[in-house]
Motif scaffolding. Structure first.
Motif, short mmCIF file in Angstrom:
data_model
loop_
_atom_site.label_atom_id
_atom_site.label_comp_id
_atom_site.label_asym_id
_atom_site.label_seq_id
_atom_site.Cartn_x
_atom_site.Cartn_y
_atom_site.Cartn_z
N GLY A 16 0.72 -1.35 0.13
CA GLY A 16 0.17 0.11 0.02
C GLY A 16 0.80 1.25 0.26
N ALA A 17 0.36 2.31 0.80
CA ALA A 17 1.11 3.55 0.83
C ALA A 17 2.41 3.40 1.24
N TRP A 18 2.71 2.56 2.20
CA TRP A 18 3.93 2.32 2.85
C TRP A 18 4.74 1.79 1.97
N GLY A 19 4.56 1.18 0.92
CA GLY A 19 5.17 0.40 -0.21
C GLY A 19 4.63 -0.97 -0.30
N GLY A 20 5.20 -1.76 -1.18
CA GLY A 20 4.84 -2.90 -1.51
C GLY A 20 3.68 -3.04 -2.54
N PRO A 21 3.69 -4.03 -3.47
CA PRO A 21 2.69 -4.25 -4.42
C PRO A 21 1.05 -4.27 -3.71
N ALA A 22 0.30 -3.33 -4.28
CA ALA A 22 -0.89 -3.03 -3.59
C ALA A 22 -2.09 -4.03 -4.20
N ARG A 23 -2.01 -4.48 -5.61
CA ARG A 23 -3.00 -5.01 -6.23
C ARG A 23 -2.95 -6.63 -6.38
N SER A 24 -1.67 -7.10 -6.73
CA SER A 24 -1.38 -8.29 -6.94
C SER A 24 -0.03 -8.68 -6.84
N GLU A 25 0.41 -9.91 -6.72
CA GLU A 25 1.96 -10.11 -6.62
C GLU A 25 2.46 -9.85 -8.16
N VAL A 26 3.85 -9.49 -7.80
CA VAL A 26 4.61 -8.78 -9.15
C VAL A 26 5.81 -9.81 -9.14
N HIS A 27 6.68 -9.60 -10.38
CA HIS A 27 7.86 -10.12 -10.74
C HIS A 27 8.88 -10.07 -9.69
N GLY A 28 9.36 -11.35 -9.07
CA GLY A 28 10.38 -11.07 -8.02
C GLY A 28 11.65 -10.51 -8.36
N SER A 29 11.80 -10.16 -9.80
CA SER A 29 13.22 -9.29 -10.03
C SER A 29 13.24 -7.68 -9.56
N VAL A 30 11.83 -7.23 -9.07
CA VAL A 30 11.58 -6.01 -8.68
C VAL A 30 11.95 -5.76 -7.26
N LYS A 31 12.17 -6.81 -6.65
CA LYS A 31 12.46 -6.53 -5.13
C LYS A 31 13.65 -5.46 -5.12
N SER A 32 14.49 -5.37 -5.86
CA SER A 32 15.47 -4.08 -5.62
C SER A 32 14.90 -2.81 -5.60
N LEU A 33 13.57 -2.65 -5.94
CA LEU A 33 12.73 -1.50 -5.93
C LEU A 33 11.56 -1.38 -5.16
N VAL A 34 11.05 -2.56 -4.85
CA VAL A 34 9.79 -2.66 -4.24
C VAL A 34 9.55 -3.43 -2.78
N ASP A 35 9.32 -2.74 -2.08
CA ASP A 35 9.11 -3.44 -0.63
C ASP A 35 8.41 -4.79 -0.50
N SER A 36 8.64 -5.68 0.54
CA SER A 36 7.86 -6.87 0.48
C SER A 36 7.08 -7.16 1.81
N PRO A 37 5.78 -7.06 1.47
CA PRO A 37 4.84 -7.27 2.60
C PRO A 37 5.23 -8.76 3.49
N THR A 38 5.59 -9.56 2.67
CA THR A 38 6.19 -10.69 3.62
C THR A 38 7.06 -10.77 4.50
N LEU A 39 8.14 -10.06 3.98
CA LEU A 39 9.22 -9.83 4.85
C LEU A 39 8.92 -8.88 5.99
N ARG A 40 7.91 -7.74 5.50
CA ARG A 40 7.50 -6.83 6.73
C ARG A 40 6.91 -7.60 8.02
N LEU A 41 5.98 -8.34 7.43
CA LEU A 41 5.16 -9.19 8.32
C LEU A 41 6.21 -9.96 9.24
N VAL A 42 7.28 -10.57 8.83
CA VAL A 42 8.09 -11.46 9.45
C VAL A 42 8.94 -10.47 10.41
#
Length: 520
Positions: free
Chosen positions: A259-285
């Motif tokens: 959402g607004a904090w970062g991470g894909p808001a609508r659906s999963e995205v390609h794993g290669s963009v982790k360099s630019l996009v936050d991970s909700p999964t890592l954030r939860l952990v």
């Protein structure tokens, strides 16, 4: 969590737990001062000496019919999670109470499954509230019998057992209690105490509506002398573990979404963009990891340990007695673990188990967990968690502290969804109801270990707090397999097995009711 994929994130969790814990200094584990070396001695409680030979003889004569009653109860499906047979089981309970001569029986509708209330007026001085749960867990595929609802009598190393879903949890001991009532009424024409029965069909769901079940009679129930839950608590060697309460619990979900904090808001995205996009999964952990020390064993939520009520002198004596016979290695073997946290043993282990809250991850899911490879960055991650609450730590306060901690650590975007919660319950070992139970156990020669409470949870606060009654749960009898395959209750013990069979279980219930009636 049917249909929800599970995330294999052991490595991720290990990496995040390696981070320094937040606020660890704000929530030290408590150290309780021990003021006595005295040991509670069960043998000093006088054994119950009452004789009820005619009723006991009636139980022996009617035993085949009593076994058939247990079979009739387990044959009625009542899986609360699937609403399978619930309505019919509620009617069966109500009909059986009427058949026994309960003058008032009513069905209580709730937002969930119905409850049943019953009252037997014996014109007696003492009144007992009897709790029952008529629901059971779903069944598994790997039973040794074809139909877990057939009410099968099976021979095993313990003797003849009733193998069925609900056999020991809790239809078997509950119907055995009603069998005992039947024998007393047929022999003497009445009961030694007045009885209320309060039955629910949602215990396996966390009892969300049990308060609604007792609500119509709550003022009447408060005038009783105590509350009792029939239960098999013997081991095959005849020993008994009597718990005088339970911990409370909160059960909740945490969810991280893009959402607004970062991470894909609508659906999963390609794993290669982790360099630019936050991970909700890592954030939860990382949010979960922030709530404990790196080893996961000390809660770092500020103030979480502080409300817990320290052991009283009475409870210290009970724990001292438990410690004298503690066999940590045997308990560890039964659980398939090699050691307790911090190498604890004896009294230290007992105190931590009973007097400290827990924080536990029940499940985690996110992203792709199928066969092969799919490189994605998930847009949502969810965890189910529970925390067991000793007396003093209230559910509302626990939820408040968890939410405040997440917000203070920068995780305000993590959703906290409470799913269940109720406080602890406990009763004094000096309560007349408890002393009556101990006297009967001593009569039958059971070696009894008494604990201030169970480390597990049940909604027994409705008796100890809502109704302000002493409450005890237990009885003779052996059963195992609750919530799992091949659940059974012992009916006829084999040679060398010292646990009570059905006849002695029912006779002990007769004695318990008379012992309570005779207390002054």
């Amino acid at each position: 969590m049917s249909g929800m994929p599970s995330l294999s994130i052991g490595l991720v969790l290990a990496l995040s737990c390696a981070m320094p814990p937040a606020a660890a200094a704000d929530s030290p584990r408590p150290a309780y001062a021990w003021a006595t070396t005295e040991v509670f001695d069960v043998s000093r409680v006088p054994a119950y000496e009452g004789r009820h030979d005619a009723v006991h003889a009636r139980i022996d004569a009617d035993l085949a019919a009593h076994v058939a009653h247990l079979q009739r109860w387990v044959r009625q499906r009542s899986i609360s999670a699937q609403d399978d047979g619930i309505d019919a089981m509620a009617s069966l309970v109500a009909d059986d109470l009427r058949a026994l001569g309960f003058s008032e029986v009513r069905r209580v509708e709730t937002p969930g499954h119905p409850g049943v209330l019953g009252y037997y007026d014996a014109g007696a001085e003492k009144t007992l509230v009897v709790y029952m749960m008529y629901d059971v867990q779903p069944v598994e595929d790997n039973w040794q019998i074809d139909d877990p609802f057939a009410g099968s009598l099976v021979e095993n190393e313990h003797g003849t057992v009733l193998m069925a879903r609900g056999a020991t949890n809790q239809k078997g001991p509950q119907r055995a209690f009603l069998n005992a009532l039947d024998a007393m009424i047929k022999t003497t024409g009445t009961l030694p105490v007045n009885l209320y029965v309060v039955a629910e069909g949602e215990e396996e769901l966390g009892s969300p509506n049990f308060g609604k079940v007792i609500e119509p009679w709550v003022d009447r129930l408060r005038k009783a002398d105590g509350a009792f839950f029939p239960m098999n608590i013997q081991r095959p060697d005849g020993s008994v573990s009597l718990n005088l309460g339970v911990k409370g619990i909160v059960y909740f979900e945490l969810e991280s979404k893009g959402g607004a904090w970062g991470g894909p808001a609508r659906s999963e995205v390609h794993g290669s963009v982790k360099s630019l996009v936050d991970s909700p999964t890592l954030r939860l952990v990382q949010a979960i990891a922030s709530m404990t020390t790196p080893d996961g064993n000390t809660i770092t939520i500020p103030g979480y340990y502080a409300p817990v009520t320290p052991p009283t002198l009475e409870q210290q004596r009970l724990i001292n007695a438990l410690a004298t016979g503690a066999d940590d290695a045997a308990q560890q073997r039964s659980l398939g673990v090699s050691r307790w946290i911090d190498g604890l043993t004896g009294r230290d282990a007992i105190v931590r188990n009973l007097f400290e809250p827990t924080l536990n991850v029940d499940g985690l899911w996110s992203g792709y967990t199928g066969t092969g490879i799919k490189t994605i960055l998930p847009h949502v991650a969810t965890a189910k968690m529970d925390s067991r609450l000793p007396p003093g730590l209230e559910p509302d306060d626990a939820y408040r502290m968890i939410r405040a901690h997440l917000d203070a650590q920068g995780f305000s975007d993590i959703a906290l969804r409470p799913m269940s919660g109720y406080p602890a319950a406990s009763t004094s070992v000096e309560a007349p109801l408890v002393r009556s139970m101990l006297g009967v156990l001593n009569k039958y020669g059971a070696t009894t270990r008494v604990s201030p409470w169970l480390a597990g949870s049940a909604p027994f606060h409705q008796f100890t707090r809502t109704l302000d009654l002493p409450f005890v749960f237990g009885g003779l009898g052996y059963g195992t397999g609750a919530h799992g395959p091949n659940e059974f209750m012992l009916i006829h013990p084999a040679a060398g097995v010292k646990a009570a069979g059905l006849a002695d279980i029912e006779k002990s219930y007769v004695d318990i009711l008379h012992a309570l009636a005779e207390t002054r």
